[in-house]
Write an enzyme that holds these catalytic residues in place. Sequence first.
Site, PDB file in Angstrom:
ATOM      1  N   ASP A 104       0.846  -1.204   0.000  1.00 50.41           N
ATOM      2  CA  ASP A 104       0.000   0.000   0.000  1.00 50.41           C
ATOM      3  C   ASP A 104       0.875   1.245   0.000  1.00 50.41           C
ATOM      4  OD1 ASP A 104      -2.162  -1.654   0.180  1.00 50.41           O
ATOM      5  OD2 ASP A 104      -2.412  -1.396   2.345  1.00 50.41           O
TER       6      ASP A 104
HETATM    7  N1  URA Z   1      -1.437  -5.780   3.991  1.00 52.24           N
HETATM    8  C1  URA Z   1      -1.876  -4.499   3.922  1.00 52.24           C
HETATM    9  O1  URA Z   1      -2.922  -4.156   4.483  1.00 52.24           O
HETATM   10  N2  URA Z   1      -1.139  -3.630   3.226  1.00 52.24           N
HETATM   11  C2  URA Z   1       0.029  -3.940   2.630  1.00 52.24           C
HETATM   12  O2  URA Z   1       0.657  -3.068   2.037  1.00 52.24           O
HETATM   13  C3  URA Z   1       0.476  -5.268   2.712  1.00 52.24           C
HETATM   14  C4  URA Z   1      -0.275  -6.177   3.395  1.00 52.24           C
END
Ligand code: URA
Length: 238
Positions: A104
């Site tokens: 993310d």
């Molecule tokens: N889980 C999440 O919520 N975000 C990420 O970036 C990776 C795993």
Amino acid sequence: MMRLDKFIANNGYGSRKEVHKLIRQNSVSVNGEIADKPSVHIDIKKDKVCVNGEEVLYTEFVYLMMNKPPGFVSATFDKFDRTVLEIVSEEDKILGPYPIGRLDKDTVGLLIISNDGDMCHRVLSPKRHVEKKYFVRVDGCLNDSFIGIFNDGVVLEDGVKCKSAKLKILKVHNDGSECELILTEGKFHQIKRMFETFGFLVTYLKRIEFGGLKLDESLKEGEYRHLTVEEINLLKMV
Ligand code: URA
């Protein structure tokens, strides 16, 4: 054309500093002549570069390890946001690498950037259950009962059941907890959504391992380096 030190480092002979040492030790030759300048430009397709007599073969693949900073998206192009590719130098982008999997925008840590499509396909294949380890901070208090719940498979708010995940609680204090979580899948916002089911907010998320490959903790957020031959082999063994 590419700088000699860069070319050698790109091919898994360590950092540029380590390559400079090899050059100082007269261990590097270009077309049979001992090289003494790391900055000399070579034609990566024509010139013959040797380290300790062994030819460094021109490779069509590039493998980078980045400590992803917050605020960048894991994409090659985005209309609104800065992408992790914007951090990569023009020279390292010649072979067209892209992020292998997604973190993310606000997640930090280990991101592999490569143009090896077969490797990408293998490590992301749901069939292979490649382990991804995260360091997580949440705003709620974890206790040992969570270990079993994660192990059994958390059911997300939309009813989708996650695969078994390994939770290790590191620290619990008045206003939150720190833990490590190992997943073998990668659903959209998975960790945030897993903790959401308990009413917890993820306040910090960092990936620290990917299929046996560990984040090089000497990389600051926003820095990256080439993988070593051993690290590339780890990924290829997945
Ligand atoms: N889980 C999440 O919520 N975000 C990420 O970036 C990776 C795993």
